[in-house]
Design a protein around this motif. Structure first.
Motif, PDB file in Angstrom:
ATOM      1  N   SER A  66       4.460  -3.710  -7.123  1.00 46.63           N
ATOM      2  CA  SER A  66       4.616  -2.252  -7.239  1.00 46.63           C
ATOM      3  C   SER A  66       4.591  -1.582  -5.871  1.00 46.63           C
ATOM      4  O   SER A  66       5.366  -0.656  -5.605  1.00 46.63           O
ATOM      5  CB  SER A  66       3.489  -1.669  -8.109  1.00 46.63           C
ATOM      6  N   TYR A  67       3.712  -2.061  -5.000  1.00 46.64           N
ATOM      7  CA  TYR A  67       3.536  -1.449  -3.682  1.00 46.64           C
ATOM      8  C   TYR A  67       4.814  -1.548  -2.844  1.00 46.64           C
ATOM      9  O   TYR A  67       5.190  -0.599  -2.153  1.00 46.64           O
ATOM     10  CB  TYR A  67       2.375  -2.134  -2.963  1.00 46.64           C
ATOM     11  N   PHE A  68       5.485  -2.693  -2.902  1.00 46.81           N
ATOM     12  CA  PHE A  68       6.638  -2.922  -2.029  1.00 46.81           C
ATOM     13  C   PHE A  68       7.980  -2.550  -2.656  1.00 46.81           C
ATOM     14  O   PHE A  68       8.986  -2.478  -1.954  1.00 46.81           O
ATOM     15  CB  PHE A  68       6.669  -4.386  -1.580  1.00 46.81           C
ATOM     16  N   ALA A  69       8.009  -2.334  -3.988  1.00 44.14           N
ATOM     17  CA  ALA A  69       9.280  -2.000  -4.628  1.00 44.14           C
ATOM     18  C   ALA A  69       9.783  -0.657  -4.109  1.00 44.14           C
ATOM     19  O   ALA A  69       9.013   0.275  -3.909  1.00 44.14           O
ATOM     20  CB  ALA A  69       9.088  -1.939  -6.139  1.00 44.14           C
ATOM     21  N   PRO A  70      11.100  -0.543  -3.878  1.00 42.15           N
ATOM     22  CA  PRO A  70      12.161  -1.565  -4.016  1.00 42.15           C
ATOM     23  C   PRO A  70      12.521  -2.205  -2.695  1.00 42.15           C
ATOM     24  O   PRO A  70      13.560  -2.867  -2.604  1.00 42.15           O
ATOM     25  CB  PRO A  70      13.327  -0.733  -4.554  1.00 42.15           C
ATOM     26  N   ASN A  71      11.708  -2.049  -1.662  1.00 32.49           N
ATOM     27  CA  ASN A  71      12.105  -2.435  -0.313  1.00 32.49           C
ATOM     28  C   ASN A  71      11.935  -3.921  -0.012  1.00 32.49           C
ATOM     29  O   ASN A  71      12.594  -4.448   0.885  1.00 32.49           O
ATOM     30  CB  ASN A  71      11.304  -1.618   0.711  1.00 32.49           C
ATOM     31  N   LEU A  72      11.029  -4.590  -0.722  1.00 31.30           N
ATOM     32  CA  LEU A  72      10.791  -6.001  -0.476  1.00 31.30           C
ATOM     33  C   LEU A  72      10.653  -6.723  -1.820  1.00 31.30           C
ATOM     34  O   LEU A  72       9.903  -6.266  -2.695  1.00 31.30           O
ATOM     35  CB  LEU A  72       9.512  -6.189   0.346  1.00 31.30           C
ATOM     36  N   PRO A 130      -5.642  -3.074  -4.262  1.00 32.14           N
ATOM     37  CA  PRO A 130      -5.900  -2.049  -3.242  1.00 32.14           C
ATOM     38  C   PRO A 130      -7.350  -1.587  -3.195  1.00 32.14           C
ATOM     39  O   PRO A 130      -7.811  -1.084  -2.171  1.00 32.14           O
ATOM     40  CB  PRO A 130      -4.970  -0.901  -3.652  1.00 32.14           C
ATOM     41  N   GLU A 131      -8.065  -1.766  -4.298  1.00 30.97           N
ATOM     42  CA  GLU A 131      -9.467  -1.332  -4.344  1.00 30.97           C
ATOM     43  C   GLU A 131     -10.422  -2.373  -3.743  1.00 30.97           C
ATOM     44  O   GLU A 131     -11.610  -2.092  -3.568  1.00 30.97           O
ATOM     45  CB  GLU A 131      -9.874  -1.051  -5.796  1.00 30.97           C
TER      46      GLU A 131
END
Length: 318
Positions: free
Chosen positions: A306-312, A149-150
């Motif tokens: 981590s960013y998408f958990a738990p949706n993807l 993300p950075e």
């Protein structure tokens, strides 16, 4: 009876030889010679010589034949973009990846499920290669070189215009295939006062680009006398090995074009021009491909996970 549209968890697996599809008995960008190789693009970390059957675009085959000569492959199976072909029961088609000339996204269809392997890719405009074409897939297998993300690549045009502020001669380090040709075109467009000299080892790739229809603009083969007799506004494009060996070169400003911060630290001017996707571009790609799962390779995918958990579901292949 199993669901015919169910994603196969081991459709692509990471091995010491590279990404392997046992269902079609082929490798994606293998690291060692194999019988069946589906190659996304011609950079040396994705396209080695010595494979028996190579499935790739025309440009990729030409670059490989220049680099590896008679050891490039036993047989090239050259495929145009959007053309479907089958390797041992798996249907495959190529789509432009926007990375370098001839680079391809690899769409694999098997038992009703589409798997899309990106190879290396970028979303930014580049006049020297085919622009990326998004395609929907159930599984996106993406490179994650800069999946942080950075990490945000600055605008490439704004970066190249930095050269206009440097009146001294410039030694510009760049990869011989892809990056060098992009820089020649960008300098011609955005730095018209600059005179471009090209290292002899880069010239064959420049000529192949032109033979394949890419107009790069003006440049000259490097001549020591020209560089010596002109003390301003010369840009000498050299490959990394030459750039690193000429560490004590005098009367030049040393600049290296790359997205990697650690390769910029010792240079007088930082030129952040990358041919890979950054964090935002990966997110945009996922949005456009609309996959049910994302599998990551060539870098760390933990932050995407981590960013998408738990949706993807984000699975790390390496």
């Amino acid at each position: 009876m199993s669901n015919p549209t169910q994603i196969i968890d081991d459709f692509i697996v990471q091995t010491k030889t590279g990404l392997f599809c046992s269902y079609g008995n082929f490798y994606l960008d293998p690291k060692e010679p194999v019988v069946n190789a589906v190659i996304s693009h011609a950079h040396g970390d994705h396209a080695i010589g010595g494979n028996q059957n190579v499935y790739c675009t025309e440009a990729t085959s030409v670059f490989m034949q220049h680099r590896y000569k008679k050891f490039a492959a036993a047989d090239f199976h050259i495929k145009s973009y959007h053309t479907k072909f089958t390797v041992n029961g798996v249907e495959i088609s190529f789509y432009p990846a926007g990375h370098i000339l001839g680079s391809a996204l690899v769409l694999m269809s098997y038992k009703g499920v589409n798997y899309l392997y990106t190879g290396d890719y970028k979303l930014e405009e580049d006049a020297t290669c085919e622009p990326i074409e998004f395609v929907n897939a159930d599984v996106l297998i993406t490179e994650t070189t800069f999946a942080n993300p950075e990490t945000e690549h600055p605008d490439a045009v704004a970066e190249i215009k930095k050269l206009n502020d440097v009146k001294q001669n410039i030694m510009l380090g760049a990869y011989a295939l892809g990056k060098s040709q992009r820089l020649i075109a960008m300098i011609n467009q955005h730095c018209p006062e600059k005179r471009i000299l090209v290292h002899h080892s880069i010239m064959p790739f420049v000529k192949i680009y032109e033979q394949l229809g890419m107009q790069l603009g003006k440049y000259e083969v490097y001549d020591r006398k020209v560089m010596k007799n002109n003390h301003s506004d010369m840009v000498y494009i050299v490959p990394p090995m030459v750039f690193n060996s000429y560490i004590k070169a005098i009367n030049v400003v040393r600049i290296f074009a790359t997205g990697w911060k650690h390769l910029q630290s010792k240079n007088e001017v930082q030129l952040y021009i990358s041919d890979h996707v950054d964090w935002k571009a990966i997110l945009e790609t996922i949005k456009n491909v609309a996959p049910k799962q994302v599998w990551t390779t060539h870098g760390s995918g933990t932050q995407l996970q981590s960013y998408f958990a738990p949706n993807l579901v984000v699975k790390l292949l390496n």
